[in-house]
Design a protein around this motif. Structure first.
Motif, PDB file in Angstrom:
ATOM      1  N   THR A 140      40.470  42.153  38.788  1.00  0.00           N
ATOM      2  CA  THR A 140      39.184  42.320  39.456  1.00  0.00           C
ATOM      3  C   THR A 140      38.327  43.221  38.579  1.00  0.00           C
ATOM      4  O   THR A 140      38.819  44.250  38.105  1.00  0.00           O
ATOM      5  N   ALA A 141      37.070  42.842  38.385  1.00  0.00           N
ATOM      6  CA  ALA A 141      36.189  43.690  37.580  1.00  0.00           C
ATOM      7  C   ALA A 141      34.765  43.502  38.060  1.00  0.00           C
ATOM      8  O   ALA A 141      34.457  42.502  38.704  1.00  0.00           O
ATOM      9  N   THR A 142      33.909  44.462  37.784  1.00  0.00           N
ATOM     10  CA  THR A 142      32.498  44.331  38.133  1.00  0.00           C
ATOM     11  C   THR A 142      31.672  44.215  36.857  1.00  0.00           C
ATOM     12  O   THR A 142      31.640  45.145  36.046  1.00  0.00           O
TER      13      THR A 142
ATOM     14  N   ASN B 287      39.194  53.729  39.543  1.00  0.00           N
ATOM     15  CA  ASN B 287      40.084  52.662  40.017  1.00  0.00           C
ATOM     16  C   ASN B 287      40.406  51.621  38.953  1.00  0.00           C
ATOM     17  O   ASN B 287      41.052  50.616  39.256  1.00  0.00           O
ATOM     18  N   ILE B 288      39.965  51.830  37.721  1.00  0.00           N
ATOM     19  CA  ILE B 288      40.069  50.771  36.714  1.00  0.00           C
ATOM     20  C   ILE B 288      41.514  50.300  36.504  1.00  0.00           C
ATOM     21  O   ILE B 288      41.757  49.098  36.343  1.00  0.00           O
TER      22      ILE B 288
ATOM     23  N   CYS C 118      42.257  48.037  39.659  1.00  0.00           N
ATOM     24  CA  CYS C 118      41.432  46.823  39.764  1.00  0.00           C
ATOM     25  C   CYS C 118      41.722  45.841  38.636  1.00  0.00           C
ATOM     26  O   CYS C 118      41.897  44.651  38.878  1.00  0.00           O
TER      27      CYS C 118
ATOM     28  N   CYS D 157      34.935  54.438  36.248  1.00  0.00           N
ATOM     29  CA  CYS D 157      35.470  54.339  37.612  1.00  0.00           C
ATOM     30  C   CYS D 157      36.952  54.714  37.646  1.00  0.00           C
ATOM     31  O   CYS D 157      37.735  54.246  36.819  1.00  0.00           O
TER      32      CYS D 157
ATOM     33  N   SER E 134      32.484  48.302  44.837  1.00  0.00           N
ATOM     34  CA  SER E 134      33.188  47.060  44.534  1.00  0.00           C
ATOM     35  C   SER E 134      34.693  47.191  44.704  1.00  0.00           C
ATOM     36  O   SER E 134      35.447  46.320  44.293  1.00  0.00           O
ATOM     37  N   TYR E 135      35.153  48.290  45.292  1.00  0.00           N
ATOM     38  CA  TYR E 135      36.598  48.486  45.459  1.00  0.00           C
ATOM     39  C   TYR E 135      37.095  47.581  46.581  1.00  0.00           C
ATOM     40  O   TYR E 135      36.570  47.633  47.684  1.00  0.00           O
TER      41      TYR E 135
ATOM     42  N   ARG F 209      34.692  52.630  46.135  1.00  0.00           N
ATOM     43  CA  ARG F 209      33.481  52.390  45.359  1.00  0.00           C
ATOM     44  C   ARG F 209      32.914  51.101  45.926  1.00  0.00           C
ATOM     45  O   ARG F 209      33.628  50.334  46.569  1.00  0.00           O
TER      46      ARG F 209
ATOM     47  N   VAL G  51      30.935  47.762  34.886  1.00  0.00           N
ATOM     48  CA  VAL G  51      30.620  49.069  35.446  1.00  0.00           C
ATOM     49  C   VAL G  51      31.907  49.879  35.552  1.00  0.00           C
ATOM     50  O   VAL G  51      31.883  51.108  35.514  1.00  0.00           O
ATOM     51  N   CYS G  52      33.027  49.181  35.612  1.00  0.00           N
ATOM     52  CA  CYS G  52      34.331  49.848  35.658  1.00  0.00           C
ATOM     53  C   CYS G  52      34.465  50.821  34.488  1.00  0.00           C
ATOM     54  O   CYS G  52      34.897  51.953  34.648  1.00  0.00           O
TER      55      CYS G  52
HETATM   56 FE1  SF4 Z   1      35.747  50.523  39.999  1.00  0.00          FE
HETATM   57 FE2  SF4 Z   1      34.661  48.421  41.196  1.00  0.00          FE
HETATM   58 FE3  SF4 Z   1      35.496  48.231  38.671  1.00  0.00          FE
HETATM   59 FE4  SF4 Z   1      37.252  48.467  40.649  1.00  0.00          FE
HETATM   60  S1  SF4 Z   1      35.861  46.741  40.302  1.00  0.00           S
HETATM   61  S2  SF4 Z   1      37.289  49.571  38.661  1.00  0.00           S
HETATM   62  S3  SF4 Z   1      36.206  49.837  42.070  1.00  0.00           S
HETATM   63  S4  SF4 Z   1      33.833  49.515  39.422  1.00  0.00           S
END
Ligand code: SF4
Ligand code: SF4
Length: 290
Positions: free
Chosen positions: A53-55, A44-45, A48, A42, A277-278, A275, A36-37
């Motif tokens: 870290t990733a979604t 914040n990519i 993150c 997003c 998932s932030y 966000r 979704v990043c």
């Molecule tokens: Fe954005 Fe969440 Fe991906 Fe971080 S983990 S880039 S806040 S979607």
């Protein structure tokens, strides 16, 4: 509205491009995974992915809904990919994640909305990376109780469903969703999930809601037993999307956080760039430790 306004300084983000960022990007390509990043563009990519870290986004990258705030491609989705849960679990292991966030597009074309794929993914991550916190950010499943049950029976650590905005703005922002139905799914998850499973929700501000309306949504979420809430600034992905009505100031986010904690949320993540998932790992740790 519609006029390009300069972003305020508190929305400045780190540009993507470090070594970790490139590793994560390569891994996603290699395992044919969506995030979704990237799909939601997003902001914040850079941060993150640099922090590994990733979604993950399940069930393809095409959504059956067309929310006017979301950058994900809309249209007719692909056939189900039963291998996806295994590839996500493999990627979680390779990245050595301590907290994995898994979400999906909306699949109103499937009878269970894809709940079974969520459940399989939770189980595969547990096997591949024991000890990793698992957070699912799920759709409303069109209010289907069996779908909610399928997901919580796989025992995620966090069941997250975003309420997104205040009820008055639903017809414009989330036309295919219903406010009460979303609250209902969160209540079911809490009632049927394992004890210790946290529930979480989030909303965007800057779409024309009043602060009083935001506070009412927070109260409704508390009444539905929600443990964690996230509040962030809406950013317009393109000119097709809803215009930004205003930039909410950092002090107002801080005030919402204070109010939320007073209401009894275990954790409130509230800020311009927040966000769902932030800092998800820190959010869950804070909630568990309280
Ligand atoms: Fe954005 Fe969440 Fe991906 Fe971080 S983990 S880039 S806040 S979607
Ligand atoms: Fe985007 Fe989710 Fe709406 Fe689909 S249902 S358009 S992925 S916000």
């Amino acid at each position: 509205p519609g006029k390009r306004t300069r972003k305020p300084p508190w929305l400045k983000v780190r540009a993507p491009g470090g070594t970790n960022y490139r590793d994560v990007a390569a891994l996603m390509r290699q395992h044919k995974l969506h995030t979704v990043c990237e799909e939601a563009r997003c902001p914040n990519i850079g941060e993150c992915w640099e922090n590994r870290t990733a979604t993950f986004m399940l069930l393809g990258d095409v959504c059956t809904r067309a929310c006017r705030f979301c950058a994900v491609t809309k249209g007719r989705p692909q056939t189900l990919d039963w291998e996806e849960p295994f590839r996500v679990a493999e990627a979680v292991k390779t990245l050595g994640l301590r907290h994995a966030v898994v979400t999906s597009v909306n699949r109103d074309d499937l009878p269970d909305g894809g709940a079974i794929i969520f459940a399989l993914t939770i189980r595969e991550i547990r096997k591949a990376q024991p000890g990793c916190g698992i957070e699912v950010l799920v759709p409303d499943f069109e209010g289907n109780p069996e779908a909610v049950r399928t997901v919580v029976e796989a025992a995620p650590d966090i069941y997250n469903h975003n309420i997104e905005t205040v009820p008055r703005l639903y017809p414009r922002v989330r036309p295919k969703a219903k406010y009460r139905q979303s609250l209902q799914t969160l209540e079911w998850a809490k009632a049927w999930g394992p004890s210790g499973m946290l529930t979480k929700s989030g909303l965007m501000v800057g779409l024309g809601e009043t602060i009083e309306e935001v506070i009412q949504v927070m109260a409704d979420l508390r009444d539905s037993g929600v443990d964690i809430v996230t509040i962030g600034q809406y950013l317009r992905p393109s000119n097709w999307h809803l215009p930004i009505k205003r930039y909410v100031r950092p002090e107002e986010f801080a005030e919402l956080k204070r109010i939320g904690l007073e209401m009894g949320f275990k954790h409130v993540e509230s800020g311009p760039l927040v966000r769902s998932s932030y800092h998800a790992h820190e959010q869950s740790a804070a909630a568990v430790c309280r």
